[in-house]
Design a protein around this motif. Structure first.
Motif, PDB file in Angstrom:
ATOM      1  N   ALA A  80       0.833  -1.204   0.000  1.00  0.00           N
ATOM      2  CA  ALA A  80       0.000   0.000   0.000  1.00  0.00           C
ATOM      3  C   ALA A  80       0.871   1.260   0.000  1.00  0.00           C
ATOM      4  O   ALA A  80       0.526   2.267  -0.635  1.00  0.00           O
ATOM      5  CB  ALA A  80      -0.924  -0.008   1.211  1.00  0.00           C
ATOM      6  N   MET A  81       1.993   1.222   0.704  1.00  0.00           N
ATOM      7  CA  MET A  81       2.901   2.370   0.745  1.00  0.00           C
ATOM      8  C   MET A  81       3.484   2.644  -0.635  1.00  0.00           C
ATOM      9  O   MET A  81       3.590   3.803  -1.069  1.00  0.00           O
ATOM     10  CB  MET A  81       4.024   2.104   1.754  1.00  0.00           C
ATOM     11  CG  MET A  81       4.999   3.271   1.927  1.00  0.00           C
ATOM     12  SD  MET A  81       6.365   2.863   3.053  1.00  0.00           S
ATOM     13  CE  MET A  81       7.310   1.704   2.036  1.00  0.00           C
ATOM     14  N   CYS A  82       3.877   1.593  -1.337  1.00  0.00           N
ATOM     15  CA  CYS A  82       4.415   1.759  -2.686  1.00  0.00           C
ATOM     16  C   CYS A  82       3.365   2.334  -3.626  1.00  0.00           C
ATOM     17  O   CYS A  82       3.676   3.183  -4.475  1.00  0.00           O
ATOM     18  CB  CYS A  82       4.919   0.415  -3.218  1.00  0.00           C
ATOM     19  SG  CYS A  82       6.399  -0.201  -2.365  1.00  0.00           S
ATOM     20  N   GLU A  83       2.132   1.894  -3.476  1.00  0.00           N
ATOM     21  CA  GLU A  83       1.050   2.418  -4.311  1.00  0.00           C
ATOM     22  C   GLU A  83       0.799   3.898  -4.017  1.00  0.00           C
ATOM     23  O   GLU A  83       0.558   4.694  -4.933  1.00  0.00           O
ATOM     24  CB  GLU A  83      -0.225   1.607  -4.073  1.00  0.00           C
ATOM     25  CG  GLU A  83      -0.130   0.177  -4.609  1.00  0.00           C
ATOM     26  CD  GLU A  83      -1.313  -0.681  -4.195  1.00  0.00           C
ATOM     27  OE1 GLU A  83      -2.109  -0.213  -3.344  1.00  0.00           O
ATOM     28  OE2 GLU A  83      -1.431  -1.812  -4.707  1.00  0.00           O
ATOM     29  N   ALA A  85       1.237   9.583  -5.595  1.00  0.00           N
ATOM     30  CA  ALA A  85       1.658  10.937  -5.241  1.00  0.00           C
ATOM     31  C   ALA A  85       2.595  11.503  -6.300  1.00  0.00           C
ATOM     32  O   ALA A  85       2.482  12.667  -6.696  1.00  0.00           O
ATOM     33  CB  ALA A  85       2.339  10.931  -3.871  1.00  0.00           C
ATOM     34  N   ARG A  86       3.527  10.699  -6.783  1.00  0.00           N
ATOM     35  CA  ARG A  86       4.455  11.164  -7.800  1.00  0.00           C
ATOM     36  C   ARG A  86       3.744  11.374  -9.141  1.00  0.00           C
ATOM     37  O   ARG A  86       4.074  12.292  -9.897  1.00  0.00           O
ATOM     38  CB  ARG A  86       5.612  10.167  -7.947  1.00  0.00           C
ATOM     39  CG  ARG A  86       6.531  10.121  -6.720  1.00  0.00           C
ATOM     40  CD  ARG A  86       7.708   9.173  -6.953  1.00  0.00           C
ATOM     41  NE  ARG A  86       8.544   9.613  -8.059  1.00  0.00           N
ATOM     42  CZ  ARG A  86       9.494  10.523  -7.965  1.00  0.00           C
ATOM     43  NH1 ARG A  86       9.739  11.117  -6.788  1.00  0.00           N
ATOM     44  NH2 ARG A  86      10.213  10.862  -9.013  1.00  0.00           N
ATOM     45  N   THR A  96       0.177   7.891   5.202  1.00  0.00           N
ATOM     46  CA  THR A  96      -0.529   9.133   5.530  1.00  0.00           C
ATOM     47  C   THR A  96       0.318  10.356   5.192  1.00  0.00           C
ATOM     48  O   THR A  96      -0.176  11.337   4.620  1.00  0.00           O
ATOM     49  CB  THR A  96      -0.907   9.154   7.023  1.00  0.00           C
ATOM     50  OG1 THR A  96      -1.722   8.017   7.318  1.00  0.00           O
ATOM     51  CG2 THR A  96      -1.653  10.425   7.384  1.00  0.00           C
ATOM     52  N   MET A  97       1.595  10.299   5.527  1.00  0.00           N
ATOM     53  CA  MET A  97       2.490  11.426   5.271  1.00  0.00           C
ATOM     54  C   MET A  97       2.684  11.656   3.772  1.00  0.00           C
ATOM     55  O   MET A  97       2.759  12.795   3.309  1.00  0.00           O
ATOM     56  CB  MET A  97       3.837  11.188   5.955  1.00  0.00           C
ATOM     57  CG  MET A  97       3.759  11.202   7.470  1.00  0.00           C
ATOM     58  SD  MET A  97       5.389  10.938   8.214  1.00  0.00           S
ATOM     59  CE  MET A  97       4.960  11.040   9.955  1.00  0.00           C
ATOM     60  N   ILE A  98       2.775  10.576   3.027  1.00  0.00           N
ATOM     61  CA  ILE A  98       2.900  10.701   1.567  1.00  0.00           C
ATOM     62  C   ILE A  98       1.650  11.361   0.997  1.00  0.00           C
ATOM     63  O   ILE A  98       1.725  12.249   0.145  1.00  0.00           O
ATOM     64  CB  ILE A  98       3.137   9.317   0.928  1.00  0.00           C
ATOM     65  CG1 ILE A  98       4.523   8.790   1.301  1.00  0.00           C
ATOM     66  CG2 ILE A  98       2.995   9.390  -0.600  1.00  0.00           C
ATOM     67  CD1 ILE A  98       4.768   7.350   0.878  1.00  0.00           C
ATOM     68  N   ASP A  99       0.486  10.918   1.478  1.00  0.00           N
ATOM     69  CA  ASP A  99      -0.782  11.495   1.024  1.00  0.00           C
ATOM     70  C   ASP A  99      -0.882  12.979   1.363  1.00  0.00           C
ATOM     71  O   ASP A  99      -1.546  13.747   0.646  1.00  0.00           O
ATOM     72  CB  ASP A  99      -1.964  10.744   1.642  1.00  0.00           C
ATOM     73  CG  ASP A  99      -2.127   9.336   1.079  1.00  0.00           C
ATOM     74  OD1 ASP A  99      -1.575   9.082  -0.014  1.00  0.00           O
ATOM     75  OD2 ASP A  99      -2.793   8.502   1.720  1.00  0.00           O
ATOM     76  N   MET A 100      -0.229  13.373   2.455  1.00  0.00           N
ATOM     77  CA  MET A 100      -0.247  14.786   2.876  1.00  0.00           C
ATOM     78  C   MET A 100       0.749  15.632   2.064  1.00  0.00           C
ATOM     79  O   MET A 100       0.778  16.858   2.221  1.00  0.00           O
ATOM     80  CB  MET A 100       0.101  14.873   4.363  1.00  0.00           C
ATOM     81  CG  MET A 100      -0.971  14.291   5.278  1.00  0.00           C
ATOM     82  SD  MET A 100      -0.394  14.197   7.007  1.00  0.00           S
ATOM     83  CE  MET A 100      -0.089  15.948   7.351  1.00  0.00           C
TER      84      MET A 100
END
Length: 276
Positions: free
Chosen positions: A172-175, A180-181, A244-248
């Protein structure tokens, strides 16, 4: 490669029509001979993939079957198996390419020597009666372990749960990183995933990447398979927080600093629980 006969090896040669009761009520060597050998320079118990193919009564020809299993489930050469090329006078080839009855003239026979854990996993994947019997056998082993030594069974289940949870969070983190990129108009390369993985590993593993940790601890294969439940839970927590941080929209260095701080809080809380 020279194989030595192991004390775990069945006295009788494996038969393709091995009885289901034999599979269920005896150990894995009742299905297929287990030998002593080397994989990745490490002494271990190994199984011939050709013998396993025969014992399980697989309908697909050997070469296609084993390469499909290795590809589909990500088994790694040098840790899960090695390739062995030898003259095998007992292996013939039918017009369809399947292994058949003995022939009088030998030919080069390519075999895959599997670690016993890999062989068991492959056996449980077969969707025939033999495969189902193997699955029932290991389920019964787990049930017996639960009855006789429940605290050990509980630890195994806790570790399995933590391993699956950490794997799911990593995916999920990789996705999340890729999405985000993409929103920023940037392509995601392999090293971007590696950077995230190494960042979290250094936090959890005292400054080491997973590969370095495995080398330090003499671990073969996938490092996370040898980590304890607490380490895996730690990974899952940080991966979930990182999503969460990536999404932010937080940048890498900012996320790293915050994850390091939160990791220390997580470890402190778990230390308190352990001492209660």
């Amino acid at each position: 490669m020279k194989l030595e006969k192991s004390r775990f090896t069945s006295e009788a040669a494996p038969q393709s029509n091995v009885g289901l009761g034999v599979i269920i009520n005896n150990d894995f060597a009742a299905i297929v001979p287990v030998n002593s050998g080397l994989i990745g320079g490490r002494q271990t118990n190994i199984v011939s993939a050709r013998d396993l193919h025969k014992a399980l009564g697989v309908g697909k020809d050997f070469s296609t079957w084993i390469t499909d299993r290795i590809t589909d489930y990500g088994f790694a050469i040098g840790s899960d198996y090695i390739v062995n090329k030898a003259i095998s006078p007992k292996l013939g080839k039918s017009p369809t390419g399947a292994a058949c009855s003995p022939v009088t003239v030998g030919r080069p026979g390519k075999d895959y020597l599997l670690s016993i854990s890999t062989a068991k996993e492959i056996a449980m994947l077969e969707r025939n009666e033999q495969g189902r019997a193997v699955r029932r056998y290991f389920i019964q082993c787990e049930e017996e372990l639960q009855r006789s030594v429940p605290e050990i069974a509980s630890r195994y289940r806790q570790h399995l749960k933590a391993r699956i949870n950490a794997a799911g969070r990593f995916t999920a983190m990789c996705e999340a990183l890729e999405l985000a990129r993409m929103e920023q108009g940037k392509a995601t390369q392999r090293h971007h995933y590696t950077n995230e993985s190494n960042m979290l590993s250094r936090i959890v593993l005292g400054g080491l990447t997973a590969k370095q940790w495995a080398q330090t601890n003499g671990v073969e294969g996938e490092p996370r398979d040898s980590m304890n439940a607490e380490q895996l839970e730690h990974f899952a927590y940080l991966e979930n927080t990182n999503i969460t941080m990536i999404d932010m929209g937080m940048e890498f260095d900012q996320r790293k600093a915050e994850l390091t701080r939160l990791s220390q809080r997580w470890m402190a809380k778990h230390l308190e629980v352990a001492h209660d």
